[in-house]
Scaffold this motif. Structure first.
Motif, PDB file in Angstrom:
ATOM      1  N   ARG A 156      -7.639  -1.207 -10.394  1.00  0.00           N
ATOM      2  CA  ARG A 156      -8.880  -0.530 -10.031  1.00  0.00           C
ATOM      3  C   ARG A 156      -9.169   0.663 -10.948  1.00  0.00           C
ATOM      4  O   ARG A 156      -9.544   1.736 -10.505  1.00  0.00           O
ATOM      5  CB  ARG A 156      -8.844  -0.101  -8.567  1.00  0.00           C
ATOM      6  CG  ARG A 156      -8.856  -1.292  -7.608  1.00  0.00           C
ATOM      7  CD  ARG A 156      -8.858  -0.873  -6.150  1.00  0.00           C
ATOM      8  NE  ARG A 156      -8.957  -2.053  -5.283  1.00  0.00           N
ATOM      9  CZ  ARG A 156      -8.898  -2.008  -3.954  1.00  0.00           C
ATOM     10  NH1 ARG A 156      -8.754  -0.839  -3.342  1.00  0.00           N
ATOM     11  NH2 ARG A 156      -8.988  -3.110  -3.243  1.00  0.00           N
ATOM     12  N   GLY A 157      -8.958   0.446 -12.225  1.00  0.00           N
ATOM     13  CA  GLY A 157      -9.293   1.441 -13.234  1.00  0.00           C
ATOM     14  C   GLY A 157      -8.276   2.546 -13.420  1.00  0.00           C
ATOM     15  O   GLY A 157      -8.492   3.437 -14.247  1.00  0.00           O
ATOM     16  N   LYS A 158      -7.171   2.512 -12.690  1.00  0.00           N
ATOM     17  CA  LYS A 158      -6.164   3.566 -12.794  1.00  0.00           C
ATOM     18  C   LYS A 158      -4.844   2.984 -13.297  1.00  0.00           C
ATOM     19  O   LYS A 158      -4.473   1.878 -12.926  1.00  0.00           O
ATOM     20  CB  LYS A 158      -5.940   4.244 -11.438  1.00  0.00           C
ATOM     21  CG  LYS A 158      -7.159   4.982 -10.905  1.00  0.00           C
ATOM     22  CD  LYS A 158      -6.851   5.642  -9.562  1.00  0.00           C
ATOM     23  CE  LYS A 158      -8.061   6.384  -9.024  1.00  0.00           C
ATOM     24  NZ  LYS A 158      -7.774   7.015  -7.709  1.00  0.00           N
ATOM     25  N   GLU A 179       0.822  -1.209   0.000  1.00  0.00           N
ATOM     26  CA  GLU A 179       0.000   0.000   0.000  1.00  0.00           C
ATOM     27  C   GLU A 179       0.859   1.263   0.000  1.00  0.00           C
ATOM     28  O   GLU A 179       1.811   1.392   0.766  1.00  0.00           O
ATOM     29  CB  GLU A 179      -0.915   0.004   1.225  1.00  0.00           C
ATOM     30  CG  GLU A 179      -1.913   1.144   1.243  1.00  0.00           C
ATOM     31  CD  GLU A 179      -2.865   1.048   2.411  1.00  0.00           C
ATOM     32  OE1 GLU A 179      -3.627   2.000   2.627  1.00  0.00           O
ATOM     33  OE2 GLU A 179      -2.849  -0.002   3.103  1.00  0.00           O
ATOM     34  N   GLY A 180       0.528   2.169  -0.899  1.00  0.00           N
ATOM     35  CA  GLY A 180       1.241   3.438  -0.947  1.00  0.00           C
ATOM     36  C   GLY A 180       2.564   3.394  -1.682  1.00  0.00           C
ATOM     37  O   GLY A 180       3.338   4.352  -1.613  1.00  0.00           O
ATOM     38  N   LEU A 181       2.850   2.316  -2.398  1.00  0.00           N
ATOM     39  CA  LEU A 181       4.129   2.194  -3.105  1.00  0.00           C
ATOM     40  C   LEU A 181       4.206   3.118  -4.315  1.00  0.00           C
ATOM     41  O   LEU A 181       5.197   3.816  -4.515  1.00  0.00           O
ATOM     42  CB  LEU A 181       4.343   0.743  -3.550  1.00  0.00           C
ATOM     43  CG  LEU A 181       5.618   0.458  -4.346  1.00  0.00           C
ATOM     44  CD1 LEU A 181       6.849   0.694  -3.491  1.00  0.00           C
ATOM     45  CD2 LEU A 181       5.597  -0.970  -4.883  1.00  0.00           C
ATOM     46  N   LEU A 182       3.145   3.132  -5.132  1.00  0.00           N
ATOM     47  CA  LEU A 182       3.137   3.908  -6.368  1.00  0.00           C
ATOM     48  C   LEU A 182       1.983   4.897  -6.373  1.00  0.00           C
ATOM     49  O   LEU A 182       0.979   4.708  -5.700  1.00  0.00           O
ATOM     50  CB  LEU A 182       3.010   2.984  -7.585  1.00  0.00           C
ATOM     51  CG  LEU A 182       4.078   1.903  -7.764  1.00  0.00           C
ATOM     52  CD1 LEU A 182       3.743   1.052  -8.980  1.00  0.00           C
ATOM     53  CD2 LEU A 182       5.457   2.509  -7.902  1.00  0.00           C
ATOM     54  N   ARG A 183       2.148   5.947  -7.168  1.00  0.00           N
ATOM     55  CA  ARG A 183       1.051   6.900  -7.361  1.00  0.00           C
ATOM     56  C   ARG A 183       0.444   6.675  -8.743  1.00  0.00           C
ATOM     57  O   ARG A 183       1.140   6.273  -9.679  1.00  0.00           O
ATOM     58  CB  ARG A 183       1.546   8.341  -7.244  1.00  0.00           C
ATOM     59  CG  ARG A 183       2.494   8.779  -8.341  1.00  0.00           C
ATOM     60  CD  ARG A 183       2.659  10.296  -8.366  1.00  0.00           C
ATOM     61  NE  ARG A 183       3.221  10.792  -7.109  1.00  0.00           N
ATOM     62  CZ  ARG A 183       3.423  12.083  -6.846  1.00  0.00           C
ATOM     63  NH1 ARG A 183       3.080  12.991  -7.750  1.00  0.00           N
ATOM     64  NH2 ARG A 183       3.954  12.465  -5.709  1.00  0.00           N
ATOM     65  N   PRO A 184      -0.853   6.915  -8.894  1.00  0.00           N
ATOM     66  CA  PRO A 184      -1.474   6.763 -10.211  1.00  0.00           C
ATOM     67  C   PRO A 184      -0.835   7.713 -11.218  1.00  0.00           C
ATOM     68  O   PRO A 184      -0.392   8.820 -10.870  1.00  0.00           O
ATOM     69  CB  PRO A 184      -2.937   7.134  -9.960  1.00  0.00           C
ATOM     70  CG  PRO A 184      -3.135   6.941  -8.491  1.00  0.00           C
ATOM     71  CD  PRO A 184      -1.823   7.305  -7.858  1.00  0.00           C
ATOM     72  N   ILE A 185      -0.786   7.285 -12.469  1.00  0.00           N
ATOM     73  CA  ILE A 185      -0.218   8.092 -13.547  1.00  0.00           C
ATOM     74  C   ILE A 185      -1.338   8.839 -14.249  1.00  0.00           C
ATOM     75  O   ILE A 185      -2.393   8.279 -14.554  1.00  0.00           O
ATOM     76  CB  ILE A 185       0.546   7.205 -14.543  1.00  0.00           C
ATOM     77  CG1 ILE A 185       1.829   6.679 -13.877  1.00  0.00           C
ATOM     78  CG2 ILE A 185       0.881   7.960 -15.815  1.00  0.00           C
ATOM     79  CD1 ILE A 185       2.632   5.750 -14.752  1.00  0.00           C
ATOM     80  N   ASP A 186      -1.117  10.115 -14.503  1.00  0.00           N
ATOM     81  CA  ASP A 186      -2.082  10.964 -15.200  1.00  0.00           C
ATOM     82  C   ASP A 186      -1.949  10.712 -16.704  1.00  0.00           C
ATOM     83  O   ASP A 186      -1.025  11.212 -17.347  1.00  0.00           O
ATOM     84  CB  ASP A 186      -1.812  12.432 -14.873  1.00  0.00           C
ATOM     85  CG  ASP A 186      -2.826  13.360 -15.517  1.00  0.00           C
ATOM     86  OD1 ASP A 186      -3.692  12.883 -16.288  1.00  0.00           O
ATOM     87  OD2 ASP A 186      -2.735  14.584 -15.258  1.00  0.00           O
TER      88      ASP A 186
END
Length: 296
Positions: free
Chosen positions: A57-59, A25-32
Motif C-alpha cells: 500500500r505504497g509503504k 495485522e500489526g506484525l511490522l511497522r513501516p520503514i522510514d
C-alpha cells in the motif's frame, strides 16, 4: 528473529502458499525511507524486491540485504563453459546423457524458464491457472523426454555434493552456496555459473517488528549492511551474496574470482529470475507436476 534487537529477518519466500506477511495485522511497522541509504543496492534487486512483498500500500516494510540462486554446477575438466554464455539447455546436451544432477522440486521451473526464454509466460502463470497448467505441462513433457539424462536427483546439500563428488555427475542444477563450496573444495574442478536465461533466485530482507524499541540501532545496521564495506564483510563471513554493488571487493581474490565467473562480473545479476510469492493453487499444481515427473 535477528539477535540485533529491534530488527527481524523476513524473506519474500515466506509469501509462498497461502501466507502473506501483511495478512498478520500489526506484525511490522513501516520503514522510514528518509533514514535509509539505498543508493548502493543493485537497482534491479531493489526494484524486484518491491514486487516480492517489500512494499505494501505504497509503504516500505522491508529492505533487501542478501540473495542466493540456483544455477548450474559443472565439471570444468569435461566442459569449457564460459561466464555469460551458458544456457539451462546445455545440461541437456547429448554428451551429458546419464550424467546430470537436478532437484525435482525446481527442475520443472528451470525447464519452463528455458522453454520460455524470457520468463514472461512463467511470470503470467503465477496468476493464471490455465496458463500454469500449460507451462508446467510443457516442462513435464520435456522432463520426461530427457529423464534418461538424469544420473541423480538431489534434495539437500549432502545429496547435491555427493552427486558431483561421489556419483560422477558432470553438470546439473545447483544451489550457489554449494556450488561455490564444490568449486573451492575441488580446487576449481567444479564451477558454478548463472544461466543466461536467469538463475532461479531468492531474496532475504530486513524488517522492523511493530513493537521494536531500538529502531535507531536497527536503522544503523540496515545502512551498514547496505554499504560496500558492510556488505563485503557479510559476504566474507557468511558465504551468502550481498545486494550491494561492489560488495565482492571485500572477498579474498579466489572468492572474488568465483563470484565474477558465476555472475559474469555482475552482469548476470541484471537477469536473475526471482522466485515469486506462490498462491496455494499454484504451489499445489506445481507439486502435482513434480510428483508426475518423479514417477515417470
Amino acid at each position: 528473529m535477528c539477535p540485533f534487537k529491534g530488527l527481524t529477518r523476513l524473506s519474500p519466500r515466506l509469501c509462498r502458499g497461502s501466507f502473506n506477511w501483511h495478512a498478520a495485522e500489526g506484525l511490522l511497522r513501516p520503514i522510514d525511507e528518509s533514514r535509509l541509504d539505498l543508493d548502493s543496492i543493485y537497482p534491479t534487486i531493489l526494484e524486484q524486491s518491491d514486487n516480492l512483498g517489500t512494499i505494501y500500500r505504497g509503504k516500505r516494510y522491508a529492505v533487501p540485504f542478501s540473495w542466493g540462486a540456483e544455477g548450474l554446477s559443472f565439471d570444468s575438466t569435461v566442459h569449457d563453459y564460459q561466464s555469460g554464455g551458458v544456457s539451462w539447455s546445455d545440461q541437456w546436451s547429448l554428451e551429458n546423457k546419464g550424467f546430470v544432477a537436478t532437484r525435482p522440486r525446481s527442475a520443472l521451473t528451470s525447464m519452463a524458464l528455458m522453454i520460455d526464454g524470457t520468463g514472461e509466460r512463467l511470470d503470467s502463470a503465477y496468476v493464471n491457472e490455465e496458463l500454469a497448467r500449460e507451462v508446467f505441462g510443457e516442462a513435464l513433457l520435456f522432463g520426461i523426454e530427457h529423464k534418461s539424462y538424469i544420473r541423480q536427483f538431489w534434495n539437500d546439500v549432502e545429496g547435491l555434493t555427493s552427486a558431483f563428488t561421489l556419483n560422477n555427475c558432470v553438470i546439473g542444477q545447483s544451489w550457489s552456496g554449494v556450488g561455490f563450496d564444490l568449486w573451492k573444495n575441488s580446487k576449481s574442478k567444479f564451477k558454478f555459473v548463472a544461466p543466461k536465461e536467469g538463475a532461479l533466485s531468492w531474496l532475504n530482507t530486513m524488517a522492523l517488528p511493530a513493537g521494536a524499541q531500538n529502531t535507531d540501532r536497527a536503522y544503523e545496521l540496515i545502512n551498514w549492511l547496505s554499504s560496500v564495506k558492510g556488505g563485503g564483510m557479510f559476504m566474507a563471513h557468511t558465504g551468502h551474496n550481498s545486494v550491494v554493488v561492489g560488495a565482492e571487493s571485500g572477498l579474498d581474490l579466489a572468492s572474488r574470482d568465483r563470484f565474477d565467473f558465476a555472475y559474469n562480473s555482475g552482469q548476470s545479476i541484471e537477469n536473475l529470475y526471482w522466485w515469486k510469492p506462490e498462491p496455494k493453487w499454484f504451489q499445489d499444481l506445481r507439486n502435482l507436476y513434480v510428483k508426475k515427473y518423479k514417477a515417470a
